[in-house]
Design an enzyme around this catalytic site. Structure first.
Site, short mmCIF file in Angstrom:
data_model
loop_
_atom_site.label_atom_id
_atom_site.label_comp_id
_atom_site.label_asym_id
_atom_site.label_seq_id
_atom_site.Cartn_x
_atom_site.Cartn_y
_atom_site.Cartn_z
N PHE A 147 0.81 -1.22 0.00
CA PHE A 147 0.00 0.00 0.00
C PHE A 147 0.84 1.26 0.00
O PHE A 147 0.32 2.35 0.26
CB PHE A 147 -0.95 -0.01 1.22
CG PHE A 147 -1.88 -1.19 1.21
CD1 PHE A 147 -2.97 -1.22 0.35
CD2 PHE A 147 -1.65 -2.29 2.01
CE1 PHE A 147 -3.81 -2.32 0.29
CE2 PHE A 147 -2.48 -3.41 1.97
CZ PHE A 147 -3.56 -3.42 1.11
N LYS A 202 -6.42 -5.27 -2.01
CA LYS A 202 -5.57 -4.33 -2.74
C LYS A 202 -6.38 -3.55 -3.78
O LYS A 202 -6.32 -2.31 -3.85
CB LYS A 202 -4.44 -5.11 -3.42
CG LYS A 202 -3.63 -4.33 -4.40
CD LYS A 202 -2.78 -3.29 -3.72
CE LYS A 202 -2.17 -2.35 -4.74
NZ LYS A 202 -1.18 -1.48 -4.17
N ASN A 206 -7.51 0.65 -3.66
CA ASN A 206 -7.19 1.61 -4.73
C ASN A 206 -8.46 2.15 -5.39
O ASN A 206 -8.57 3.34 -5.69
CB ASN A 206 -6.27 0.98 -5.77
CG ASN A 206 -4.81 1.06 -5.36
OD1 ASN A 206 -4.49 1.59 -4.29
ND2 ASN A 206 -3.91 0.55 -6.18
N PHE A 247 -7.98 12.25 0.35
CA PHE A 247 -8.37 11.94 -1.04
C PHE A 247 -9.65 12.64 -1.47
O PHE A 247 -10.50 12.08 -2.16
CB PHE A 247 -8.45 10.42 -1.25
CG PHE A 247 -7.10 9.87 -1.63
CD1 PHE A 247 -6.09 9.83 -0.69
CD2 PHE A 247 -6.82 9.45 -2.92
CE1 PHE A 247 -4.82 9.40 -1.02
CE2 PHE A 247 -5.55 9.02 -3.27
CZ PHE A 247 -4.55 9.00 -2.32
N GLY A 255 -3.58 9.74 -11.64
CA GLY A 255 -2.74 9.14 -12.67
C GLY A 255 -1.86 8.11 -12.00
O GLY A 255 -2.22 7.56 -10.95
N CYS A 258 -0.77 2.89 -10.84
CA CYS A 258 -1.59 1.97 -10.05
C CYS A 258 -3.10 2.16 -10.25
O CYS A 258 -3.77 1.23 -10.71
CB CYS A 258 -1.25 2.13 -8.58
SG CYS A 258 0.50 1.94 -8.29
N LYS A 261 -4.45 1.47 -13.88
CA LYS A 261 -4.26 0.06 -14.24
C LYS A 261 -5.20 -0.84 -13.44
O LYS A 261 -5.87 -1.71 -13.98
CB LYS A 261 -2.79 -0.30 -13.97
CG LYS A 261 -2.48 -1.77 -13.91
CD LYS A 261 -1.00 -1.99 -13.71
CE LYS A 261 -0.56 -2.02 -12.27
NZ LYS A 261 -0.83 -3.25 -11.53
C1 UGA Z 1 -1.60 4.46 -4.84
C2 UGA Z 1 -2.16 4.13 -3.44
O1 UGA Z 1 -2.43 5.34 -2.73
C3 UGA Z 1 -1.18 3.27 -2.65
O2 UGA Z 1 -1.75 2.91 -1.40
C4 UGA Z 1 -0.87 2.01 -3.44
O3 UGA Z 1 0.09 1.21 -2.81
C5 UGA Z 1 -0.33 2.40 -4.81
O4 UGA Z 1 -1.29 3.24 -5.49
C6 UGA Z 1 -0.12 1.12 -5.58
O5 UGA Z 1 -1.11 0.45 -5.91
O6 UGA Z 1 1.04 0.72 -5.77
P1 UGA Z 1 0.20 6.21 -5.77
O7 UGA Z 1 -0.31 5.82 -7.12
O8 UGA Z 1 1.67 6.24 -5.52
O9 UGA Z 1 -0.42 5.23 -4.64
O10 UGA Z 1 -0.31 7.69 -5.46
P2 UGA Z 1 -1.50 8.36 -4.64
O11 UGA Z 1 -0.92 9.27 -3.63
O12 UGA Z 1 -2.48 7.38 -4.20
O13 UGA Z 1 -2.16 9.28 -5.78
C7 UGA Z 1 -2.82 8.69 -6.90
C8 UGA Z 1 -3.38 9.78 -7.78
O14 UGA Z 1 -4.51 10.38 -7.19
C9 UGA Z 1 -2.41 10.93 -8.08
O15 UGA Z 1 -2.48 11.21 -9.46
C10 UGA Z 1 -2.94 12.09 -7.27
O16 UGA Z 1 -2.66 13.33 -7.86
C11 UGA Z 1 -4.43 11.79 -7.28
N1 UGA Z 1 -5.15 12.40 -6.14
C12 UGA Z 1 -4.88 12.00 -4.88
C13 UGA Z 1 -6.15 13.33 -6.38
O17 UGA Z 1 -6.44 13.70 -7.54
N2 UGA Z 1 -6.85 13.84 -5.32
C14 UGA Z 1 -6.59 13.46 -4.04
O18 UGA Z 1 -7.26 13.97 -3.11
C15 UGA Z 1 -5.57 12.52 -3.82
#
Ligand code: UGA
Length: 433
Positions: A147, A202, A206, A247, A255, A258, A261
């Site tokens: 995670f 998982k 996500n 979030f 984007g 993770c 996909k």
């Molecule tokens: C995500 C999950 O948060 C992790 O828990 C998980 O381990 C990981 O995928 C994975 O499956 O390997 P990550 O993709 O690194 O992590 O990034 P996040 O911080 O979750 O952000 C994902 C996207 O959501 C980003 O593009 C971010 O800009 C966007 N986001 C996030 C928003 O548009 N609004 C929000 O309030 C939060």
């Protein structure tokens, strides 16, 4: 404790280093010889806070060892963590080729009593398939989804809010408990379950997070049409403990490698199981639409093609990862309309440049090493990633580089008040213009 991590990508490298950081002897394997040669020298192509320092210190303390083949690790450990990629294939399914071939190679090794821990994201039921396939071999399997987030990977990995262990084997449970003991303050944060539930947890995590983002983006559209402000709506609902404060940021959507996909492979899994996953589909569609809508807003406003500056190319701050970054789609749309684009990202200039190097209009992209220089003589600024240095930018300096500045802020990083005071035209998401 000795353990082998297979796959030195984002998850594999960070996990390996966190294991070595707590004193384990880690054997990290990747088939990419070039990557392994570089890692041995302390060089990584991933930008992640703390990575360089932790890599160097663990190489010096000889706790981490890099190999380009599994056979070389055989004498050292029988505990394998699989962190290889499961990208989408052309049918929008998780492609499990790398997971299956890694397990096959492990099965051929001579060391007895192997324990294979699957960290790669795999559809529920995968572990069961592996168990059946290798029932005559001395191998146990555990599902242990990851995670950690890019940009805060080390702190997430060193202080996890939970560890999921999916297995029905008592000895495997005990081994994993020992592995994770140094990482958890409270043993209750280790959650035990059956493998299929762990695998599904998982995807569920996500997709639940992605759906919060898409819902906020849907609300933001109604804000723009009614004069409501998404910032106030966010505060209003975040205080409801059942919803929570995380979030809830409207913007250009999610984007990365993770969320996009996992949602698509989950929808495909649904199809294969004869289940139409309507909410997951809507989450994905809303995300695509959000970026298109923003690009249209810029193009409609600017009208004739001219130069636009883009700040932020990585999919989120504190990473150089541009996989599925909203900036890619925005740049594509701008190039289609014959715009010139000045690009600045603190870490991802190189990576975004690679994405477009074969594009027929690559020459219309100009890369800068300074955010203000990128603005010189350019009236329009588009913000795609919320790097801290953008939010704290000097507005006067920006104005001095570009008279009559118009900002299209895809991440709502500036305050409406500040921009109004500076007399800058400002278009953000879900907030009054
Ligand atoms: C995500 C999950 O948060 C992790 O828990 C998980 O381990 C990981 O995928 C994975 O499956 O390997 P990550 O993709 O690194 O992590 O990034 P996040 O911080 O979750 O952000 C994902 C996207 O959501 C980003 O593009 C971010 O800009 C966007 N986001 C996030 C928003 O548009 N609004 C929000 O309030 C939060």
């Amino acid at each position: 404790m000795n353990l082998t991590v297979v796959g030195a990508g984002y998850i594999g490298l960070v996990t390996s280093l966190c294991f070595s950081e707590v004193g384990y002897n880690v054997f990290c394997v990747d088939v990419d010889q070039n990557k392994i040669q570089n890692l041995k020298k302390g060089i990584s192509n991933i930008y992640e806070p703390q990575l360089e320092r932790i890599l160097h210190s663990n190489i010096s303390s000889q706790k981490i060892h890099f190999f380009d083949n599994l056979k070389a690790t055989e004498a050292h450990s029988s505990l394998y963590f699989i962190t290889v990629g499961t990208p989408l294939n052309s049918n929008n399914e998780a492609d499990l080729t790398q997971v299956f071939s890694t397990v096959e190679q492990i099965a051929l090794l001579n060391n007895p009593k192997k324990l294979v821990v699957i960290k790669s994201t795999v559809p529920p039921g995968t572990l069961q398939l592996l168990k059946e396939k290798y029932k005559n071999k001395d191998i146990e399997f555990v599902s242990n989804p990851e995670f950690i987030r890019e940009g805060s990977a080390f702190s997430d990995c060193m202080n996890p809010d939970r560890i999921i262990i999916g297995t029905d084997s008592k000895s495997a449970t005990q081994t994993l408990f020992e592995v994770y003991k140094p990482f958890v303050k409270n043993p209750k944060s280790i959650i035990y379950m059956d493998p299929a539930s762990a695998e599904l947890t998982k995807y569920a995590a996500n997709i639940m997070l992605a759906s919060k983002i898409s819902l906020m983006n849907e609300f933001s559209r109604i804000c723009e049409k009614t004069g409501a402000n998404i910032d106030s709506v966010e505060i209003g609902i975040a205080s409801d403990q059942r919803i929570g404060p995380h979030f809830l940021k409207a913007g250009l959507g999610y984007g990365g490698s993770c969320f996009p996909k996992d949602i698509h492979s989950f929808i495909t899994l649904g199809k294969q199981l004869n289940e139409d996953l309507l909410v997951s589909k809507a989450v994905a569609q809303t995300n695509d639409f959000q970026i298109e809508r923003f690009a249209k807003k810029i193009i409609d406003h600017v009208q004739k093609p001219q130069k636009v500056t883009l700040w932020g190319a990585s999919f989120k701050p504190e990473t150089n990862d541009t996989r599925e970054a909203p900036a890619i789609k925005i740049i594509q749309k701008l190039l289609e309309q014959k715009f010139e684009v000045n690009i600045y990202d603190p870490a991802a200039n190189q990576s975004i440049s690679h994405c477009f190097e074969k594009h027929p209009q690559f020459k219309s992209l100009h890369f800068f090493n300074d955010q203000y220089e990128a603005l010189t003589n350019c009236q329009y600024l588009v913000i795609c990633t919320e790097w801290k240095q953008f939010a704290s930018a000097d507005l006067e300096k920006m104005k001095s580089k570009s008279s009559q500045l118009h900002i299209f802020d895809g991440r709502n990083i500036f305050s409406l008040e500040d921009l109004k005071k500076k007399n800058i035209s400002y278009y953000s998401i879900g907030r009054p213009q």
